[in-house]
Design a protein around this motif. Structure first.
Motif, mmCIF file in Angstrom:
data_model
loop_
_atom_site.group_PDB
_atom_site.id
_atom_site.type_symbol
_atom_site.label_atom_id
_atom_site.label_comp_id
_atom_site.label_asym_id
_atom_site.label_seq_id
_atom_site.Cartn_x
_atom_site.Cartn_y
_atom_site.Cartn_z
ATOM 1 N N GLU A 202 -10.663 26.535 11.719
ATOM 2 C CA GLU A 202 -10.037 25.727 12.763
ATOM 3 C C GLU A 202 -10.469 24.269 12.611
ATOM 4 N N SER A 203 -9.545 23.353 12.882
ATOM 5 C CA SER A 203 -9.813 21.934 12.687
ATOM 6 C C SER A 203 -11.115 21.497 13.356
ATOM 7 N N LEU A 204 -11.772 20.522 12.737
ATOM 8 C CA LEU A 204 -13.056 20.038 13.255
ATOM 9 C C LEU A 204 -12.945 19.422 14.645
ATOM 10 N N HIS A 205 -11.733 19.071 15.080
ATOM 11 C CA HIS A 205 -11.623 18.507 16.437
ATOM 12 C C HIS A 205 -11.918 19.554 17.504
ATOM 13 N N LYS A 206 -11.884 20.812 17.128
ATOM 14 C CA LYS A 206 -12.188 21.874 18.092
ATOM 15 C C LYS A 206 -13.695 22.089 18.137
ATOM 16 N N ARG A 207 -14.338 21.372 19.035
ATOM 17 C CA ARG A 207 -15.802 21.403 19.124
ATOM 18 C C ARG A 207 -16.312 22.657 19.825
ATOM 19 N N GLY A 208 -15.473 23.260 20.657
ATOM 20 C CA GLY A 208 -15.914 24.423 21.401
ATOM 21 C C GLY A 208 -16.224 24.151 22.859
ATOM 22 N N TYR A 209 -16.125 22.882 23.288
ATOM 23 C CA TYR A 209 -16.469 22.589 24.688
ATOM 24 C C TYR A 209 -15.249 22.436 25.591
ATOM 25 N N ARG A 210 -14.070 22.174 25.012
ATOM 26 C CA ARG A 210 -12.914 21.888 25.857
ATOM 27 C C ARG A 210 -12.164 23.185 26.168
ATOM 28 N N LYS A 211 -12.746 23.963 27.068
ATOM 29 C CA LYS A 211 -12.138 25.226 27.472
ATOM 30 C C LYS A 211 -10.931 24.982 28.363
ATOM 31 N N ASP A 302 -10.693 9.212 37.290
ATOM 32 C CA ASP A 302 -9.300 9.632 37.292
ATOM 33 C C ASP A 302 -8.832 9.717 38.740
ATOM 34 N N ILE A 303 -7.558 9.502 38.937
ATOM 35 C CA ILE A 303 -7.017 9.555 40.288
ATOM 36 C C ILE A 303 -6.770 10.987 40.749
ATOM 37 N N ASP A 304 -6.777 11.912 39.776
ATOM 38 C CA ASP A 304 -6.482 13.318 40.062
ATOM 39 C C ASP A 304 -7.766 14.130 40.180
ATOM 40 N N PRO A 305 -8.079 14.664 41.358
ATOM 41 C CA PRO A 305 -9.327 15.425 41.534
ATOM 42 C C PRO A 305 -9.371 16.697 40.683
ATOM 43 N N ALA A 306 -8.219 17.320 40.435
ATOM 44 C CA ALA A 306 -8.203 18.534 39.606
ATOM 45 C C ALA A 306 -8.612 18.210 38.169
ATOM 46 N N SER A 307 -8.147 17.064 37.677
ATOM 47 C CA SER A 307 -8.538 16.645 36.322
ATOM 48 C C SER A 307 -10.033 16.373 36.256
ATOM 49 N N LEU A 308 -10.585 15.775 37.295
ATOM 50 C CA LEU A 308 -12.020 15.482 37.323
ATOM 51 C C LEU A 308 -12.851 16.759 37.298
ATOM 52 N N GLU A 309 -12.389 17.781 37.993
ATOM 53 C CA GLU A 309 -13.105 19.052 37.986
ATOM 54 C C GLU A 309 -13.117 19.649 36.579
ATOM 55 N N ILE A 310 -11.986 19.555 35.890
ATOM 56 C CA ILE A 310 -11.901 20.039 34.505
ATOM 57 C C ILE A 310 -12.843 19.234 33.614
ATOM 58 N N GLN A 312 -15.577 17.661 34.419
ATOM 59 C CA GLN A 312 -16.969 17.998 34.705
ATOM 60 C C GLN A 312 -17.352 19.337 34.082
ATOM 61 N N GLN A 313 -16.430 20.304 34.135
ATOM 62 C CA GLN A 313 -16.708 21.606 33.518
ATOM 63 C C GLN A 313 -16.854 21.462 32.002
ATOM 64 N N ASN A 314 -15.973 20.678 31.399
ATOM 65 C CA ASN A 314 -16.060 20.477 29.952
ATOM 66 C C ASN A 314 -17.343 19.763 29.562
ATOM 67 N N ALA A 315 -17.744 18.784 30.352
ATOM 68 C CA ALA A 315 -18.976 18.045 30.061
ATOM 69 C C ALA A 315 -20.199 18.962 30.155
ATOM 70 N N ARG A 316 -20.201 19.830 31.152
ATOM 71 C CA ARG A 316 -21.318 20.776 31.270
ATOM 72 C C ARG A 316 -21.351 21.719 30.068
ATOM 73 N N LYS A 317 -20.182 22.177 29.647
ATOM 74 C CA LYS A 317 -20.124 23.097 28.498
ATOM 75 C C LYS A 317 -20.604 22.404 27.222
ATOM 76 N N ALA A 318 -20.348 21.093 27.122
ATOM 77 C CA ALA A 318 -20.798 20.321 25.961
ATOM 78 C C ALA A 318 -22.277 19.965 26.049
ATOM 79 N N GLY A 319 -22.894 20.226 27.194
ATOM 80 C CA GLY A 319 -24.310 19.927 27.367
ATOM 81 C C GLY A 319 -24.607 18.477 27.683
#
Length: 365
Positions: A202-211, A302-310, A312-319
């Motif tokens: 799989e391409s290197l852009h797929k780091r594994g954190y962007r669930k 971001d102006i969209d709270p749902a996007s911000l939640e996503i 934050q989850q991705n950032a936590r998964k990335a450590g």
């Protein structure tokens, strides 16, 4: 009359030498005694490796490869070629932020007809890399300004040529293809054929954190490339006012930490019998040892709270969740804690998201 000239990539001419290990190498579980000599030879070779990338990021990829300590041999549109050994395959996969993948060049030759293509492919030393149970196929063929241009026909002819070569070496008429995968990629430019095996998967852009994703996300390696093209350095303020799923902010945090982008994923070559598992383990340990902590100022809004939640989850998964401040804000009205810093964003432009008139009003504000 056609003339076929074949150039083997460095390292694909077997030679006998005394091999001394300070420690007993840890072979992958599917390595037989018959294959261990080939494994040892592979470990002693220097190869040509190719790092494909987005057009415009060649200089960034080149600098990354230099930083890893490897010699660049060629820079072409959308790819950088360099020399390295088996360890380089592992380190490049783990560490390159802006490349698409890492390819092991098998060879190159001139081909104007399908007979040229068959004979040139058959002349390559496939048995030096592929065991007899290998699963092998031509996964992608691309052609520019060449007489051969049909991807499906190129793939079919090359597969037949590979089978012909392998049959002669292994004495088989059919191959089980139940072992590790060796996907082949071929580039044809002005009738010059370059053949390589994909070590990445799989391409290197797929780091594994962007669930989780939002609409029209930017690719991770492109985000890292944009950051690299700016004067931003860790310690300076970086702001993404359209952060969406947080990719730019997360990539900046990983750069600030000097965190290898491939630590949380696997690669195609991990299953190859010729690359001992100890190399992967050592490279991951070394990558972790190179990380460092500091004072970072990274803001994603971001102006969209749902996007911000996503995000934050991705950032936590990335450590890197604790290194980024996420804020709900209108990009046209938000205030910043400092007058100095860098803005990097992937704003809507009226194509994949937001209507064009709305995007024009946004930029006018």
């Amino acid at each position: 009359m056609s003339i076929i000239s074949v150039i083997f990539s460095p390292g694909f001419s077997l030679h006998f030498s005394l091999i001394v290990f300070s420690e007993k190498p840890s072979y992958n579980s599917n390595v037989t005694f018959r294959n261990r000599f080939i494994v040892d030879i592979f470990m002693m070779q220097t190869f040509e490796l190719i790092a494909p990338c987005h057009f415009g990021l060649e200089s960034v990829v080149k600098n990354e490869i230099y930083d890893l300590g490897y010699e660049i041999t060629e820079v072409d549109d959308g790819r950088v070629t360099f020399e390295g050994d088996a360890e380089a395959i592992v380190r490049a996969n783990l560490s390159l932020r802006t490349a698409e993948r890492v390819l092991l060049k098998i060879g190159s030759f001139h081909a104007e007809t399908f007979e040229d293509l068959f004979q040139g492919t058959r002349a390559l030393p496939w048995e030096e890399l592929l065991p007899k149970d290998a699963r092998f196929w031509v996964t992608k063929a691309s052609s520019v300004k060449s007489k051969l241009f049909s991807p499906s026909d190129i793939q079919s002819v090359m597969k037949k040529a590979m089978v012909s070569r392998m049959s002669e070496h292994y004495g088989l008429t059919q191959f089980p293809e139940t072992g590790a995968s060796y996907p082949v990629r071929v580039f044809i430019k002005k009738d010059e054929v370059t053949v390589a095996v994909d070590t990445t998967g799989e391409s290197l852009h797929k780091r594994g954190y962007r669930k989780y994703k939002v609409q029209a996300p930017i690719a991770e390696n492109l985000a890292a490339g944009l950051i690299a093209l700016t004067p931003w350095r860790p310690g300076r303020m970086l702001v993404d006012p359209f952060c969406g799923s947080g990719t730019i902010a997360i990539e900046a945090a990983m750069i600030a930490l000097n965190r290898a982008p491939g630590l949380n994923r696997s690669f195609m070559a991990q299953k190859w019998s010729c690359v001992p598992e100890t190399i992967w383990q050592q490279a991951r340990t070394e990558a972790l040892d190179r990380e460092y902590r500091g004072e970072y100022h990274i803001l994603g809004s971001d102006i969209d709270p749902a996007s911000l939640e996503i995000a934050q989850q991705n950032a936590r998964k990335a450590g890197v969740g604790k290194l980024i401040e996420f804020r709900e804000a209108d990009a046209t009205k938000m205030s910043l804690p400092t007058d100095e810093g860098i803005f990097i964003a992937n704003p809507p432009y009226g194509q994949r998201m937001m209507e064009q008139k709305s995007a024009q009003r946004l930029y006018a504000d």
